[in-house]
Write a protein that holds these residues in place. Sequence first.
Motif: not given
Lengths: 449, 312
Positions: B203-211, B214-218, B221-226
């Motif tokens: 998930l993180y890899e894909a997000a990174k590829l999409d640009g 770190a904040w966006d990923r948090m 991805i991170t908060l919703p998954m938690l």
Amino acid sequence: MGRPDLSRRHLLGAAGGLTVAASFGFAALGTGADALASGADTRVRYWNLFSGGDGANMIAMLDAFRHSHPDIDVKDSTLQWGNPFYTKLAMAAAGNRAPDLGVMHMGRVTGFSPGRLLDPWDVDLLAKYGVREQDYNPALWKRGVIDGKLYALPLDIHVQLCFYRKDVLGKAGLLGDDGRMIPVTSTDEWFDVLKKAKSAQKKGLQTIGLWTNDQNFQWWFFVAFYTQLGGKWFDDANTEVLFDPDKATQVLEFLRRHVTDGYVIPGAPTGEQFINGAPFTWEGNWSVPVFSGAKLDYGATPLPPVFGRQATHAESHAFVLPHQANRGGATNEGAHRLAAYVVTHALQWAAGGHIPAYTPTLSTAAYKKLTPQNEYVSAMDHQATEPKVWFAGSTGVLAQDLGPVVVSSTMGSAKPASVAQTMKKHLTKLLASKNPMDGRTAAQGGAVA
Amino acid sequence: MTTSAHTVLPGARARTATATATVRRKQGFQHGGWFVAPFLALFALFVVWPLLRGVYLSFTDANISGDGANFVGLDNYREALHDQAMWDALGHSAYFTLLVVPCITLLAFLLAMLAHHIERGKWLWRLCFFVPFLLPSTVAANMFQWLFTQGIGLVNETFGITTPWLTDKSYAMIAIVIETLWWTVGFSFLLYLAALQGIPGHLYEAAKLDGANAWDRMVHITLPMLRNITGLVIALQVLASLQLFDQAVVMMDFGPGPELSTRSFVQYTLEQGFTSYRVGYASAMSIIFFVIIAVVALARMWLLRTREEGAR
């Protein structure tokens, strides 16, 4: 309990009983097994609440008894003091698994359903083993008498004391020619003493340790000074509250002033600061071994009579006979014998700071040599005690309800005058409420000597 | 019941299937039932029976010795409703909960993020954060009692202050909260850490590829998954904090704290039962508390269900 006859079945039963007793801690299930092991005829099961120095002293006294009475086996159990102890004792007595002998605080006896949870002492039997009423301070003996029967045999009285350091007081000019603290007879004199002591003490320490945030100590101090003022709690019939809010206010203001005048660090440890050089601390007499062990040059008087007359809060450890459905026989006699022995051999006990209740002990040369015990032995004659009602006594309902209220005044979050009114309200409510043990109010309680 | 399928009619086949299931269920109980029987027996003995007994006692004026109890109907409950001391105690438990839950949730999350992302000495961090949780409550509470003691305590010495932590009602509960955070955060930390490790890396890899930074990923991805684990942490903490007892009692030398300010509901119940010997009244209070806790637990389940339905 006589000697169980030795047969295979008995032995197996005893072994089984022991296993179960070991795993559940049911004192009553160890039927005769210990008596068998020791070869004694009689086994006395004895519950007490003494830990620390008191515990060590009690064990030494029990060992001495065992040595001189090989026919009686003492099985002693030490339980956590305070409410856990009383809870266990009440449940054991109610469930007919009571020990043969127990210890209680004198003030709690009235609330402990004498006649139902406690059995009365056989005073003739006690006399046979050397303990008679005339060997006691009359006021103390009477506290154990309910409906004309003796339910609590006093072992000691323990009091709150004013401990002082002779090295500091000497520097401040507060020692008399006899090397003891100069007498104090008014609040002004007392605060003057504190002021002088403060100027001679080490910096960074408090002048007096006063347990300002401890509900038990504050309550005990209150009882002492309220009694000094001649304050009353209830009328003789326990139907009317005679608590005097004005006198109470005076006491509360006195306690509070120690904080506002800067002689106390609220919450600071009392004994430790005293050992480090604080000139005064008000502590229980059980601190004597601690301070003596620290090799301090110190003395201890009853709480100063700042309101003109002597009175120091006193509680008492007393022996009781927890109720057993068929109390009697050799075991009961053994319990009487053990209690009488400990009471009459209380010099060892006095080393722990307590004042022996058995007055012949007090006049022995050995006792008179004990310091600082000999300085405060007079406290026996001016005991300030809680009223004789079911809700009184060490860590009882009264202390639990009123202690925190006194603390709130001493600590300064409530005004003394309003706290005194609150106390009266609590007392009125308690006097009208029923003892959960027998459903009777204090007026119906029968706690008459 | 092993008739071959092609010789029977469809209806009979269905019946056979049902019968087979019943048999399986029966067999299942025969085997599984014996496995859970010890648990059920203990549960009945130590939970169900005391609960029923408590309900019964709450309608009596039973004392500690257990005999001579009279039936008093709803008297105990009526008295409890007018017992200011009980409401105060409940207020203290609630106040403690309000302070602890947000702090512990946030702290556990931050510590888990730290331990998850740190590369060197990973095990040491995890150990440090979790080990306090393994201490018995009395040990932890005693340690903090020393730390907070005025005059000699490390806290005041270190910061050069004279705060009366344990003796002033405005600080006493805070001191207990701080102790509780240190002592229990490890458990929630572990839950978060496990959840963080469970988020698939792709998930993180894909997000990174999409640009995504770190904040966006948090945030995405991170908060919703938690989210589920956060719900769990909060719920467990609320239920645990409402039952505040041991650490407060030990830190306050078995008293109710300065001016009763740390007397929790559980402690007050205990005092009524074992100091005042009013077992009937204490039972009524326990039942009241049981209902409060049950309502909180049910409310949480209901909230979760509405949220899940909303998400669908």
